[in-house]
Design an enzyme around this catalytic site. Structure first.
Site, PDB file in Angstrom:
ATOM      1  N   ASP A  16       0.932  -1.037   0.082  1.00  0.00           N
ATOM      2  CA  ASP A  16      -0.028  -0.144  -0.051  1.00  0.00           C
ATOM      3  C   ASP A  16       0.998   1.143   0.252  1.00  0.00           C
ATOM      4  OD1 ASP A  16      -2.936   0.848   1.784  1.00  0.00           O
ATOM      5  OD2 ASP A  16      -1.420   2.381   0.676  1.00  0.00           O
ATOM      6  N   TYR A  21      -1.864  10.054  -3.160  1.00  0.00           N
ATOM      7  CA  TYR A  21      -1.825  11.312  -4.030  1.00  0.00           C
ATOM      8  C   TYR A  21      -0.897  12.387  -3.640  1.00  0.00           C
ATOM      9  CZ  TYR A  21      -6.370   9.544  -5.819  1.00  0.00           C
ATOM     10  OH  TYR A  21      -7.314   8.784  -6.516  1.00  0.00           O
ATOM     11  N   ARG A  53      -0.976  15.056   8.592  1.00  0.00           N
ATOM     12  CA  ARG A  53      -1.863  14.383   9.573  1.00  0.00           C
ATOM     13  C   ARG A  53      -1.267  14.606  11.114  1.00  0.00           C
ATOM     14  NH1 ARG A  53      -2.623   8.549   6.577  1.00  0.00           N
ATOM     15  NH2 ARG A  53      -2.738   9.665   4.472  1.00  0.00           N
ATOM     16  N   ASP A 111      -3.505   2.366  -5.431  1.00  0.00           N
ATOM     17  CA  ASP A 111      -2.365   2.112  -4.594  1.00  0.00           C
ATOM     18  C   ASP A 111      -2.094   1.102  -3.840  1.00  0.00           C
ATOM     19  OD1 ASP A 111      -3.905   2.845  -2.505  1.00  0.00           O
ATOM     20  OD2 ASP A 111      -2.542   3.972  -1.214  1.00  0.00           O
ATOM     21  N   GLU A 112      -2.921   0.003  -4.155  1.00  0.00           N
ATOM     22  CA  GLU A 112      -2.716  -1.126  -3.435  1.00  0.00           C
ATOM     23  C   GLU A 112      -2.527  -2.598  -4.507  1.00  0.00           C
ATOM     24  OE1 GLU A 112      -6.006   0.035  -0.207  1.00  0.00           O
ATOM     25  OE2 GLU A 112      -5.997  -2.040  -0.939  1.00  0.00           O
TER      26      GLU A 112
HETATM   27  P1  DGT Z   1      -2.330   5.903   3.587  1.00  0.00           P
HETATM   28  O1  DGT Z   1      -2.366   4.581   2.850  1.00  0.00           O
HETATM   29  O2  DGT Z   1      -3.106   5.758   4.889  1.00  0.00           O
HETATM   30  O3  DGT Z   1      -0.876   6.300   3.931  1.00  0.00           O
HETATM   31  O4  DGT Z   1      -2.981   7.224   2.882  1.00  0.00           O
HETATM   32  P2  DGT Z   1      -3.583   7.124   1.517  1.00  0.00           P
HETATM   33  O5  DGT Z   1      -3.759   8.716   1.159  1.00  0.00           O
HETATM   34  O6  DGT Z   1      -2.473   6.340   0.599  1.00  0.00           O
HETATM   35  O7  DGT Z   1      -4.883   6.525   1.527  1.00  0.00           O
HETATM   36  P3  DGT Z   1      -5.419   5.060   0.836  1.00  0.00           P
HETATM   37  O8  DGT Z   1      -4.655   4.259   0.626  1.00  0.00           O
HETATM   38  O9  DGT Z   1      -6.713   4.886   1.447  1.00  0.00           O
HETATM   39  O10 DGT Z   1      -6.058   5.846  -0.578  1.00  0.00           O
HETATM   40  C1  DGT Z   1      -5.138   5.992  -1.446  1.00  0.00           C
HETATM   41  C2  DGT Z   1      -5.530   7.405  -2.281  1.00  0.00           C
HETATM   42  O11 DGT Z   1      -6.794   7.022  -2.998  1.00  0.00           O
HETATM   43  C3  DGT Z   1      -5.341   8.503  -1.612  1.00  0.00           C
HETATM   44  O12 DGT Z   1      -4.199   9.071  -1.385  1.00  0.00           O
HETATM   45  C4  DGT Z   1      -6.382   9.372  -2.131  1.00  0.00           C
HETATM   46  C5  DGT Z   1      -7.373   8.602  -2.705  1.00  0.00           C
HETATM   47  N1  DGT Z   1      -8.605   8.314  -1.678  1.00  0.00           N
HETATM   48  C6  DGT Z   1      -8.617   7.574  -0.668  1.00  0.00           C
HETATM   49  N2  DGT Z   1      -9.948   7.511  -0.115  1.00  0.00           N
HETATM   50  C7  DGT Z   1     -10.657   8.082  -1.221  1.00  0.00           C
HETATM   51  C8  DGT Z   1     -12.007   7.968  -1.283  1.00  0.00           C
HETATM   52  O13 DGT Z   1     -12.913   7.527  -0.685  1.00  0.00           O
HETATM   53  N3  DGT Z   1     -12.289   8.661  -2.548  1.00  0.00           N
HETATM   54  C9  DGT Z   1     -11.573   9.045  -3.479  1.00  0.00           C
HETATM   55  N4  DGT Z   1     -11.963   9.745  -4.484  1.00  0.00           N
HETATM   56  N5  DGT Z   1     -10.181   8.992  -3.347  1.00  0.00           N
HETATM   57  C10 DGT Z   1      -9.801   8.289  -2.220  1.00  0.00           C
HETATM   58 MG    MG Z   2      -2.072   4.243   0.654  1.00  0.00          MG
END
Ligand code: DGT
Ligand code: MG
Length: 550
Positions: A16, A21, A53, A111-112
């Site tokens: 992951d 983004y 965060r 991203d997974e």
């Molecule tokens: P992490 O994995 O906790 O370090 O943080 P992220 O930002 O990688 O979160 P993740 O893995 O849940 O989601 C990957 C990307 O997808 C994130 O950077 C922004 C986008 N994203 C996450 N959740 C949502 C959502 O519910 N809707 C949309 N449109 N985009 C999302």
């Molecule tokens: Mg992520």
């Protein structure tokens, strides 16, 4: 007789990307390094880096809230996800190359990734360089293969950081379920390994864990189970009542920590779509605003197609589909956040929601290489016109919409898929003519091995422009077949001599392929035949007529 040895357990990585983004934004603008960065879609922040965060910023916070918590935050616009998709594709290719072709790599979101590294570990033996990472649950990791998989995962993540400047976290275990369950326990840029023991299974799947938190149980399944009084892992383990849920045995197994699902190699996507939501201000159709929305959607879709093309080569479009949801069905719903967020990786797991209405039509646009703005604009205009026709067909009396989605299905090309490829290479024909009246065919000699019919390709049909756009290895394969076709094609059959007595004209024949094409769009056979007859067999005009009158 000695008991048969159980097969070795699979070794699965769940990878992951950290704050994906936001990380992509920092990769393309290194001056952001170390600063708090948030990414917004509409008026919400959908992710932020770990520096942000630390100020208490959470996914789904409003822009105003985020600025209040951290005034110095840099906010980037994340509406256009094509750059993130490109990074995601590059990452997947890198991982696949690193682990080798015997280890399937499955995309589970932008991203997974899941990777089954059993073959790599078993080929190279236990051991190898690298750190194991955090060991969850039982103190000692008493499984040499799993330890080896964890070291491989560490090397892979370090290489990803070095080569792609991309930080990832990971879970390592014996199934997708278990690996995924621990992947996020130590973020960012760390990994967690979970030995598959009964106590560890209970640890990560405690009785009171809500079912929607279990990987493999989707939102609507969790809702269905909840309506049967099954809300937690414990409830599901003990559940023995009758259930209309078809795969209840698989779900019960998940609650015990048993996940038999394989890591499936992900190929090129079969469909690509672009979506826009209008929760706060529903979209009236027809209207100028709706025309504008279709224009934007078509361009958004083309940007996605261009990104796909970089990863998988130019692929022909099959169908264009427009789907929508009427606003009335969810008006007043507090789901503005999820709708705004509906396009990211979450969309891969989005449940089918009732109330969507859709119409599709065969794609008319040819897709050339989408490398310049003019080519993208030309395709976008055609898709926009298709979308407008579909919207009118879907809502001839108008409607008020909360979601609009424009998508295309694409033909898949793989090096072995000759059947697919030959149809891809086929020149666009004029509207299907009626089949000629049957004439007694001269008896042909049996085809010798290696004639055109065995290659599956008819050289006369191959469009050189399309051929030139194919990936090199596929093009080489087709060119070999074309050479064979040229060598072996038979001279055109002589026209049979007409007898002096004219045969009676045959009854008008129906072009079955055209009928099938229209029936596949949801029209009855009778309607298809009648529509074709009205326009002298012109498939496209028949479809247009049907869509306009439906
Ligand atoms: P992490 O994995 O906790 O370090 O943080 P992220 O930002 O990688 O979160 P993740 O893995 O849940 O989601 C990957 C990307 O997808 C994130 O950077 C922004 C986008 N994203 C996450 N959740 C949502 C959502 O519910 N809707 C949309 N449109 N985009 C999302
Ligand atoms: Mg992520």
């Amino acid at each position: 007789m000695a008991a048969r040895k159980p097969p070795p357990q699979r070794l699965v990585l769940a990878l992951d990307c950290d704050c994906f983004y936001a990380q992509c934004e920092t990769r393309r603008d290194p001056s952001l390094a170390g600063k708090p960065v948030g990414v917004r879609q509409k008026h919400l922040v959908i992710t932020s880096n770990y520096a942000a965060r630390a100020f208490g910023i959470r996914k789904g916070d409003s822009l105003a809230e985020v600025r209040r918590k951290c005034p110095q935050i840099v906010i980037k616009d994340g509406e256009d996800i094509s750059h993130y998709t490109e990074v995601s594709n590059a990452w997947r290719a890198f991982v696949a190359n690193f682990v080798g072709s015997r280890c399937p790599v499955e995309k589970s979101g932008l991203d997974e990734l899941f990777v089954d590294v059993s073959a790599a570990v078993d080929a190279h033996g236990a051991g190898g360089a690298g750190e194991i990472g955090h060991v969850h649950g039982d103190d000692v990791l008493d499984d040499a293969r799993l330890a080896s998989a964890a070291r491989l995962c560490d090397r892979l993540r370090q290489a990803t950081k070095r080569e792609l400047n991309l930080e990832t976290s990971a879970g390592v275990s014996t199934s997708k379920l278990l690996a995924k369950t621990v992947a996020g326990l130590h973020k960012p840029f760390q990994q967690t390994v979970l030995a598959d023991t009964p106590s560890n299974r209970r640890l990560v799947l405690p009785d009171d864990l809500p079912l929607r938190k279990v990987y493999g149980i989707g939102h609507s399944t969790a809702q269905q189970l909840a309506s049967a009084g099954v809300a937690t892992v414990g409830d599901l383990r003990d559940f023995s009542g009758p259930s209309s849920i078809s795969d209840i045995e698989r779900l019960r197994a998940l609650a015990r920590g048993d996940d038999a699902s394989q890591v499936k190699q992900t190929g090129a996507p079969k469909s690509i779509g672009a979506e826009e939501s209008f929760w706060t201000r529903p979209l009236q159709v027809p209207s100028e605003r709706a025309d504008e929305a279709l224009k934007l959607l078509a361009r958004k879709l083309v940007r996605k197609l261009a990104v796909d093309q970089k990863a998988h080569g130019a692929r022909p479009l099959e169908n264009v589909q427009l789907s929508a949801r009427r606003a009335a069905e969810r008006s007043g719903s507090p789901r503005a956040l999820t709708s705004t967020l509906a396009e990211g990786p979450a969309s891969a797991q989005r449940e089918k929601t009732p109330g969507r209405e859709a119409k599709s039509r065969p794609a008319r646009a040819r897709v050339g290489t989408l490398t310049d703005d003019a080519a993208c604009e030309a395709l976008a205009s055609k898709l926009e016109a298709d979308a407008a026709a579909l919207l009118t067909a879907l809502y001839p009396h108008g409607a008020t919409l909360s979601i609009l989605n424009l998508g295309v299905t694409l033909k898949t090309i793989d090096a072995a898929g000759h059947a697919d490829i030959s149809s891809f290479l086929t020149k666009r024909k004029a509207p299907a003519p009626r089949p000629p009246p049957p004439v007694p065919a001269p008896v042909a000699p049996p085809a010798s091995p290696g004639t055109a019919s065995t290659t599956g390709i008819d050289g006369a049909e191959v469009d050189p422009q399309t051929l030139s756009e194919l990936p090199p290895e596929i093009r080489a394969d087709i060119e070999r077949q074309l050479a064979l076709w040229r060598k072996t094609r038979r001279p055109p059959a002589k026209k049979p001599r007409r007898s002096s007595a004219r045969p009676a004209p045959p009854p008008p024949a129906v072009d079955e392929a055209a009928v099938a094409q229209i029936v596949a769009m949801g029209f009855s056979r009778k309607a298809a035949v009648a529509a074709l007859e009205r326009v002298n067999g012109d498939v496209q005009r028949a479809i247009d007529g049907l869509l306009a009158s439906s």
